[in-house]
Design an enzyme around this catalytic site. Structure first.
Site, PDB file in Angstrom:
ATOM      1  N   HIS A 180      -1.928  -5.314   1.885  1.00  0.00           N
ATOM      2  CA  HIS A 180      -3.268  -5.907   1.513  1.00  0.00           C
ATOM      3  C   HIS A 180      -2.816  -7.520   1.315  1.00  0.00           C
ATOM      4  CE1 HIS A 180      -7.080  -7.460   0.041  1.00  0.00           C
ATOM      5  NE2 HIS A 180      -6.342  -8.193  -1.002  1.00  0.00           N
ATOM      6  N   GLU A 224      -9.114 -11.884  -6.862  1.00  0.00           N
ATOM      7  CA  GLU A 224      -8.276 -10.533  -6.901  1.00  0.00           C
ATOM      8  C   GLU A 224      -7.024 -10.900  -7.581  1.00  0.00           C
ATOM      9  OE1 GLU A 224      -9.233  -9.223  -2.152  1.00  0.00           O
ATOM     10  OE2 GLU A 224      -7.484 -10.395  -2.522  1.00  0.00           O
ATOM     11  N   LYS A 238       0.629  -1.147   0.008  1.00  0.00           N
ATOM     12  CA  LYS A 238      -0.058  -0.010  -0.093  1.00  0.00           C
ATOM     13  C   LYS A 238       1.068   1.400   0.000  1.00  0.00           C
ATOM     14  CE  LYS A 238      -3.711  -2.029   2.478  1.00  0.00           C
ATOM     15  NZ  LYS A 238      -4.658  -1.865   3.654  1.00  0.00           N
ATOM     16  N   PHE A 258     -16.261   5.587   6.450  1.00  0.00           N
ATOM     17  CA  PHE A 258     -14.933   5.671   6.091  1.00  0.00           C
ATOM     18  C   PHE A 258     -14.263   5.409   4.798  1.00  0.00           C
ATOM     19  CE2 PHE A 258     -13.921   1.230   7.292  1.00  0.00           C
ATOM     20  CZ  PHE A 258     -14.666   1.103   8.162  1.00  0.00           C
ATOM     21  N   THR A 293      -5.778  -6.781  10.947  1.00  0.00           N
ATOM     22  CA  THR A 293      -5.835  -5.589  10.186  1.00  0.00           C
ATOM     23  C   THR A 293      -5.308  -4.402  11.091  1.00  0.00           C
ATOM     24  OG1 THR A 293      -8.196  -6.350   9.492  1.00  0.00           O
ATOM     25  CG2 THR A 293      -7.723  -4.033   9.394  1.00  0.00           C
ATOM     26  N   TYR A 335     -12.658  -3.137  -2.645  1.00  0.00           N
ATOM     27  CA  TYR A 335     -13.165  -2.841  -1.226  1.00  0.00           C
ATOM     28  C   TYR A 335     -14.564  -2.989  -1.131  1.00  0.00           C
ATOM     29  CZ  TYR A 335      -8.319  -2.099   0.666  1.00  0.00           C
ATOM     30  OH  TYR A 335      -7.157  -2.335   1.062  1.00  0.00           O
ATOM     31  N   ARG A 339       2.445  -6.000   9.647  1.00  0.00           N
ATOM     32  CA  ARG A 339       1.599  -5.003  10.452  1.00  0.00           C
ATOM     33  C   ARG A 339       2.011  -4.845  11.868  1.00  0.00           C
ATOM     34  NH1 ARG A 339      -4.389  -7.031   7.844  1.00  0.00           N
ATOM     35  NH2 ARG A 339      -4.120  -5.781   5.797  1.00  0.00           N
ATOM     36  N   ASN A 348      -1.676   0.341   6.918  1.00  0.00           N
ATOM     37  CA  ASN A 348      -1.475  -0.958   7.549  1.00  0.00           C
ATOM     38  C   ASN A 348      -0.468  -1.691   6.656  1.00  0.00           C
ATOM     39  OD1 ASN A 348      -3.480  -1.783   6.155  1.00  0.00           O
ATOM     40  ND2 ASN A 348      -4.633  -2.893   7.674  1.00  0.00           N
ATOM     41  N   ARG A 376      -1.484 -14.319   4.890  1.00  0.00           N
ATOM     42  CA  ARG A 376      -2.333 -13.681   5.752  1.00  0.00           C
ATOM     43  C   ARG A 376      -1.587 -13.616   7.047  1.00  0.00           C
ATOM     44  NH1 ARG A 376      -6.723 -10.155   4.743  1.00  0.00           N
ATOM     45  NH2 ARG A 376      -8.008 -10.862   6.691  1.00  0.00           N
TER      46      ARG A 376
HETATM   47  N1  UDP Z   1      -9.749  -0.254   7.031  1.00  0.00           N
HETATM   48  C1  UDP Z   1     -10.073   0.858   7.700  1.00  0.00           C
HETATM   49  N2  UDP Z   1     -10.859   0.886   8.761  1.00  0.00           N
HETATM   50  C2  UDP Z   1     -11.615  -0.281   9.312  1.00  0.00           C
HETATM   51  C3  UDP Z   1     -11.483  -1.453   8.441  1.00  0.00           C
HETATM   52  C4  UDP Z   1     -10.786  -1.304   7.423  1.00  0.00           C
HETATM   53  O1  UDP Z   1      -9.444   1.850   7.448  1.00  0.00           O
HETATM   54  O2  UDP Z   1     -12.419  -0.004   9.999  1.00  0.00           O
HETATM   55  C5  UDP Z   1      -9.032  -0.635   5.940  1.00  0.00           C
HETATM   56  C6  UDP Z   1      -7.726  -1.143   6.298  1.00  0.00           C
HETATM   57  O3  UDP Z   1      -6.497  -0.454   5.378  1.00  0.00           O
HETATM   58  C7  UDP Z   1      -7.849  -2.459   5.655  1.00  0.00           C
HETATM   59  C8  UDP Z   1      -8.724  -2.252   4.628  1.00  0.00           C
HETATM   60  O4  UDP Z   1      -9.558  -1.278   4.968  1.00  0.00           O
HETATM   61  O5  UDP Z   1      -6.619  -3.250   5.515  1.00  0.00           O
HETATM   62  C9  UDP Z   1      -9.518  -3.403   4.286  1.00  0.00           C
HETATM   63  O6  UDP Z   1     -10.358  -4.123   5.290  1.00  0.00           O
HETATM   64  P1  UDP Z   1     -10.535  -5.460   5.732  1.00  0.00           P
HETATM   65  O7  UDP Z   1     -11.663  -5.373   6.774  1.00  0.00           O
HETATM   66  O8  UDP Z   1     -10.759  -6.294   4.493  1.00  0.00           O
HETATM   67  O9  UDP Z   1      -9.221  -5.762   6.473  1.00  0.00           O
HETATM   68  P2  UDP Z   1      -7.985  -6.776   5.949  1.00  0.00           P
HETATM   69  O10 UDP Z   1      -8.596  -7.896   5.320  1.00  0.00           O
HETATM   70  O11 UDP Z   1      -7.096  -5.851   5.042  1.00  0.00           O
HETATM   71  O12 UDP Z   1      -7.125  -7.009   7.091  1.00  0.00           O
HETATM   72 MG    MG Z   2      -9.763  -7.797   3.532  1.00  0.00          MG
END
Ligand code: UDP
Ligand code: MG
Length: 153
Positions: A115, A126, A9, A57, A91, A49, A102, A112, A85
């Site tokens: 992805h 994806e 990112k 947000f 996250t 997303y 992270r 973070n 993962r």
């Molecule tokens: N994100 C955020 N606030 C939230 C949830 C997600 O800013 O409350 C952002 C964060 O950068 C995250 C991305 O959106 O990595 C995708 O969210 P997801 O829940 O899919 O988390 P991930 O799979 O990346 O752990």
């Molecule tokens: Mg995700």
């Protein structure tokens, strides 16, 4: 073998740690089978997303992902989806365990660093979202016998 999508990112690009992060995946033993730098469009981010599209947000996440180009990477290996993962960590960078990407590089939910696809099905979708077939390479991983037992792959 599985393939999974990683996005470095803008938080990784701007901080100059993209190389370090890529290096972690290489050292782990994953094979890089696709890589490119791109600017992400509104449309592709709305698809990528989609599960967050109705969150208040969402626009801030989208803007964040557009503050610089990103590096897209496809990593291949046995169980690669779960392996990557786990390497990414949860996250929220404040909660992610030390030793994870992270956990080691982020103190933020949004900023973070990476992805990582969250399931085999998602990884397939994806990878196709960001890469054409001729951008994914099949080549021998020469050290395979040193990376896995011969009945693991
Ligand atoms: N994100 C955020 N606030 C939230 C949830 C997600 O800013 O409350 C952002 C964060 O950068 C995250 C991305 O959106 O990595 C995708 O969210 P997801 O829940 O899919 O988390 P991930 O799979 O990346 O752990
Ligand atoms: Mg995700």
């Amino acid at each position: 073998m599985q393939k999974t999508l990683v996005i470095l990112k803008p938080s990784a690009i701007q901080r100059g740690i993209a190389g370090e992060i890529i290096s972690r995946f290489e050292k782990k033993g994953l094979q890089i089978v696709g890589m490119k730098m791109v600017e992400l469009s509104d449309e592709i981010l709305e698809n990528h997303y989609a599960h967050l599209k109705n969150k208040p947000f969402f626009s801030r996440i989208k803007n964040s992902m557009q503050t610089s180009p990103v590096i897209l990477m496809v990593a291949k290996g046995v169980g690669a989806v779960e392996v990557v993962r786990k390497m990414a960590g949860v996250t929220n960078g404040r909660e992610a365990l030390p030793g994870t990407i992270r956990g080691d590089y982020s103190v933020s939910v949004q900023e973070n660093i990476v992805h990582a696809s969250d399931s085999i099905e998602t990884a397939d979708i994806e990878i196709k979202r960001f890469f054409s077939e001729d951008e994914i390479f099949e080549y021998p991983q020469q050290l395979l016998p040193n990376i896995y037992a011969n009945d693991e792959y």
